[in-house]
Design an enzyme around this catalytic site. Structure first.
Site, PDB file in Angstrom:
ATOM      1  N   GLY A 215      39.860  49.619  31.741  1.00  0.00           N
ATOM      2  CA  GLY A 215      38.453  49.765  32.112  1.00  0.00           C
ATOM      3  C   GLY A 215      38.085  51.080  32.784  1.00  0.00           C
ATOM      4  O   GLY A 215      38.438  52.164  32.315  1.00  0.00           O
TER       5      GLY A 215
ATOM      6  N   ARG B  84      49.077  46.731  38.687  1.00  0.00           N
ATOM      7  CA  ARG B  84      50.238  45.837  38.664  1.00  0.00           C
ATOM      8  C   ARG B  84      50.985  45.938  37.345  1.00  0.00           C
ATOM      9  O   ARG B  84      52.189  45.774  37.291  1.00  0.00           O
ATOM     10  CB  ARG B  84      49.779  44.387  38.912  1.00  0.00           C
TER      11      ARG B  84
ATOM     12  N   VAL C 270      47.689  45.892  45.271  1.00  0.00           N
ATOM     13  CA  VAL C 270      47.033  46.419  46.485  1.00  0.00           C
ATOM     14  C   VAL C 270      46.805  45.345  47.546  1.00  0.00           C
ATOM     15  O   VAL C 270      46.473  45.661  48.680  1.00  0.00           O
ATOM     16  CB  VAL C 270      45.696  47.138  46.172  1.00  0.00           C
TER      17      VAL C 270
ATOM     18  N   SER D 229      29.632  48.630  43.383  1.00  0.00           N
ATOM     19  CA  SER D 229      28.908  47.894  42.335  1.00  0.00           C
ATOM     20  C   SER D 229      27.469  47.737  42.802  1.00  0.00           C
ATOM     21  O   SER D 229      27.192  47.778  44.019  1.00  0.00           O
ATOM     22  CB  SER D 229      29.527  46.510  42.134  1.00  0.00           C
TER      23      SER D 229
ATOM     24  N   TYR E 166      31.826  37.783  45.345  1.00  0.00           N
ATOM     25  CA  TYR E 166      31.975  39.131  44.773  1.00  0.00           C
ATOM     26  C   TYR E 166      30.964  40.085  45.424  1.00  0.00           C
ATOM     27  O   TYR E 166      31.317  41.201  45.816  1.00  0.00           O
ATOM     28  CB  TYR E 166      31.787  39.086  43.252  1.00  0.00           C
TER      29      TYR E 166
ATOM     30  N   LYS F  91      31.636  43.496  47.666  1.00  0.00           N
ATOM     31  CA  LYS F  91      31.136  44.834  47.342  1.00  0.00           C
ATOM     32  C   LYS F  91      30.164  45.346  48.408  1.00  0.00           C
ATOM     33  O   LYS F  91      30.063  46.553  48.628  1.00  0.00           O
ATOM     34  CB  LYS F  91      30.506  44.835  45.944  1.00  0.00           C
TER      35      LYS F  91
ATOM     36  N   PRO G 151      28.154  50.947  39.828  1.00  0.00           N
ATOM     37  CA  PRO G 151      27.618  50.678  38.491  1.00  0.00           C
ATOM     38  C   PRO G 151      27.025  49.278  38.367  1.00  0.00           C
ATOM     39  O   PRO G 151      27.436  48.336  39.056  1.00  0.00           O
ATOM     40  CB  PRO G 151      28.853  50.780  37.577  1.00  0.00           C
TER      41      PRO G 151
ATOM     42  N   VAL H 269      29.103  47.012  32.987  1.00  0.00           N
ATOM     43  CA  VAL H 269      29.936  47.935  32.218  1.00  0.00           C
ATOM     44  C   VAL H 269      30.744  47.124  31.217  1.00  0.00           C
ATOM     45  O   VAL H 269      31.411  46.153  31.598  1.00  0.00           O
ATOM     46  CB  VAL H 269      30.916  48.707  33.132  1.00  0.00           C
TER      47      VAL H 269
HETATM   48  N1  NAP Z   1      32.803  45.926  34.574  1.00  0.00           N
HETATM   49  C1  NAP Z   1      31.695  45.887  35.303  1.00  0.00           C
HETATM   50  O1  NAP Z   1      30.631  45.407  34.838  1.00  0.00           O
HETATM   51  C2  NAP Z   1      31.696  46.473  36.700  1.00  0.00           C
HETATM   52  C3  NAP Z   1      30.461  46.770  37.279  1.00  0.00           C
HETATM   53  C4  NAP Z   1      30.429  47.302  38.563  1.00  0.00           C
HETATM   54  C5  NAP Z   1      31.596  47.525  39.237  1.00  0.00           C
HETATM   55  N2  NAP Z   1      32.805  47.206  38.678  1.00  0.00           N
HETATM   56  C6  NAP Z   1      34.014  47.444  39.461  1.00  0.00           C
HETATM   57  O2  NAP Z   1      34.793  48.398  38.793  1.00  0.00           O
HETATM   58  C7  NAP Z   1      36.157  48.252  39.182  1.00  0.00           C
HETATM   59  C8  NAP Z   1      37.018  48.267  37.927  1.00  0.00           C
HETATM   60  O3  NAP Z   1      36.688  47.148  37.145  1.00  0.00           O
HETATM   61  P1  NAP Z   1      36.686  47.165  35.555  1.00  0.00           P
HETATM   62  O4  NAP Z   1      35.357  46.743  35.113  1.00  0.00           O
HETATM   63  O5  NAP Z   1      37.258  48.419  35.034  1.00  0.00           O
HETATM   64  O6  NAP Z   1      37.641  45.904  35.287  1.00  0.00           O
HETATM   65  P2  NAP Z   1      39.110  45.787  34.687  1.00  0.00           P
HETATM   66  O7  NAP Z   1      39.140  46.376  33.316  1.00  0.00           O
HETATM   67  O8  NAP Z   1      39.489  44.350  34.845  1.00  0.00           O
HETATM   68  O9  NAP Z   1      39.994  46.682  35.632  1.00  0.00           O
HETATM   69  C9  NAP Z   1      40.446  46.242  36.897  1.00  0.00           C
HETATM   70  C10 NAP Z   1      41.673  47.061  37.282  1.00  0.00           C
HETATM   71  O10 NAP Z   1      42.083  46.667  38.587  1.00  0.00           O
HETATM   72  C11 NAP Z   1      43.483  46.414  38.565  1.00  0.00           C
HETATM   73  N3  NAP Z   1      43.807  45.431  39.592  1.00  0.00           N
HETATM   74  C12 NAP Z   1      43.269  44.201  39.743  1.00  0.00           C
HETATM   75  N4  NAP Z   1      43.842  43.569  40.784  1.00  0.00           N
HETATM   76  C13 NAP Z   1      44.748  44.444  41.296  1.00  0.00           C
HETATM   77  C14 NAP Z   1      45.655  44.382  42.373  1.00  0.00           C
HETATM   78  N5  NAP Z   1      45.753  43.285  43.147  1.00  0.00           N
HETATM   79  N6  NAP Z   1      46.453  45.454  42.612  1.00  0.00           N
HETATM   80  C15 NAP Z   1      46.367  46.556  41.848  1.00  0.00           C
HETATM   81  N7  NAP Z   1      45.525  46.678  40.815  1.00  0.00           N
HETATM   82  C16 NAP Z   1      44.730  45.624  40.541  1.00  0.00           C
HETATM   83  C17 NAP Z   1      43.774  45.939  37.147  1.00  0.00           C
HETATM   84  O11 NAP Z   1      45.111  46.251  36.780  1.00  0.00           O
HETATM   85  P3  NAP Z   1      46.336  45.213  36.749  1.00  0.00           P
HETATM   86  O12 NAP Z   1      45.792  43.907  36.248  1.00  0.00           O
HETATM   87  O13 NAP Z   1      47.301  45.881  35.818  1.00  0.00           O
HETATM   88  O14 NAP Z   1      46.812  45.178  38.157  1.00  0.00           O
HETATM   89  C18 NAP Z   1      42.838  46.835  36.346  1.00  0.00           C
HETATM   90  O15 NAP Z   1      43.442  48.077  36.084  1.00  0.00           O
HETATM   91  C19 NAP Z   1      36.218  46.967  39.993  1.00  0.00           C
HETATM   92  O16 NAP Z   1      36.267  47.283  41.364  1.00  0.00           O
HETATM   93  C20 NAP Z   1      34.919  46.260  39.647  1.00  0.00           C
HETATM   94  O17 NAP Z   1      34.503  45.416  40.688  1.00  0.00           O
HETATM   95  C21 NAP Z   1      32.870  46.701  37.417  1.00  0.00           C
END
Ligand code: NAP
Length: 264
Positions: free
Chosen positions: A32, A53, A75, A149, A162, A166, A192, A195
């Site tokens: 992502g 992870r 983390v 977010s 959630y 945030k 954001p 996404v």
């Molecule tokens: N997608 C959206 O609509 C959106 C909107 C606003 C904000 N965000 C924020 O953007 C950030 C990234 O999210 P994303 O949308 O890219 O989702 P994603 O594709 O699920 O990515 C999340 C990442 O966090 C890692 N992660 C999760 N738990 C972890 C832990 N305990 N230790 C280390 N790494 C961990 C996951 O890797 P592993 O599973 O390999 O550990 C993965 O690389 C998040 O903070 C999310 O809240 C997302």
């Protein structure tokens, strides 16, 4: 801590670009937004230390990027964060790892899910920042950037925990800016809206593909690259400019509860 030695050193030199000579730590780089940030920062010449992870994903990514340090780390494991990050010198910290779990109302939520969300999104950010920031302060330069977010600015039904996490991230960012004004370290949050092409909804909805599809039905959401470009822009401003807060919406999203969907 999972798998390999976290101290893999990414110092490869030789890359040109506006971030050449700067070393960036990115949590959640295995998919992502974090993955897109890794690509963007590497393309701008930064050296990278990638954290998540799933070490296998990170290893594959290092091949694509032509080198990077890999840190297989949860983390939420504060002792491991302290151990593995001790003495690590970076110029950029991107606190991106995060998740939501479920869409239940608070009255029906699972406290185990709440704990995991708070531990990852809030305690993870605090632990990593506490480990890496003192070195940046001592060197008098650096960037600490949160991927927050719009859920840190507004709430919505089914998103209470959630959104709380945030909102906490935004409070942490604000406190850091106040605490370290004049230090040479800049603090930013990129917030954001929706996404797509991330695993966020798959994780939140526990792999229920039909429900995941419905989230993005009839909308052109943001792409991870859109967020990464914003991050890169912030990091490449001259030293006297601190882009504090940057909110990115999809054009079809007016708020956390207002999304325009094409019919059909
Ligand atoms: N997608 C959206 O609509 C959106 C909107 C606003 C904000 N965000 C924020 O953007 C950030 C990234 O999210 P994303 O949308 O890219 O989702 P994603 O594709 O699920 O990515 C999340 C990442 O966090 C890692 N992660 C999760 N738990 C972890 C832990 N305990 N230790 C280390 N790494 C961990 C996951 O890797 P592993 O599973 O390999 O550990 C993965 O690389 C998040 O903070 C999310 O809240 C997302």
């Amino acid at each position: 801590m999972i798998g390999m030695n976290a101290r893999a050193d990414s110092r490869d030199g030789g890359k040109d670009g506006p971030l050449a000579g700067r070393r960036a730590w990115i949590s959640g780089a295995s998919s992502g937004i974090g993955l897109a940030c890794a690509r963007a920062l590497r393309g701008a010449g930064a050296e990278l230390v990638l954290c998540a992870r799933r070490a296998d994903r990170l290893q594959q990514l290092t091949v694509e990027l032509g080198g990077a340090g890999v840190l297989a780390l949860d983390v939420t494991d504060r002792a491991a964060v302290e151990r593995e990050l001790a003495g690590m010198e970076v110029d950029i910290v991107i606190n991106n790892a995060g998740l939501a779990l479920g869409v239940d109302k608070l009255s029906a939520g699972d406290p185990a899910d709440w704990q995991r969300v708070i531990d990852t999104n809030v305690m993870g950010v605090l632990s990593v920042t506490r480990a890496l920031l003192p070195g940046m302060l001592a060197r008098g330069r650096g960037d600490v950037l949160m991927i927050g977010s719009v859920a840190g600015r507004q709430v919505y039904p089914g998103g209470g925990v959630y959104c709380a996490s945030k909102h906490a991230v935004r409070a942490i960012y604000e406190a850091l800016r106040l605490e370290h004004v004049g230090s040479g370290v800049r603090f930013s949050t990129v917030d954001p809206g929706m996404v797509t092409n991330t695993e966020f909804s798959n994780v939140r909805l526990r792999g229920d593909e039909a429900r995941v599809k419905a989230v993005y039905q009839g909308v052109d959401p943001l792409q991870p690259q859109d967020v990464a470009e914003a991050v890169l822009w912030i990091l490449t401003r001259p030293p006297h400019v601190n882009v504090g807060e940057l909110v990115l919406w999809a054009s079809a999203q007016a708020s956390t509860t207002s999304v325009h969907r094409r019919p059909g």
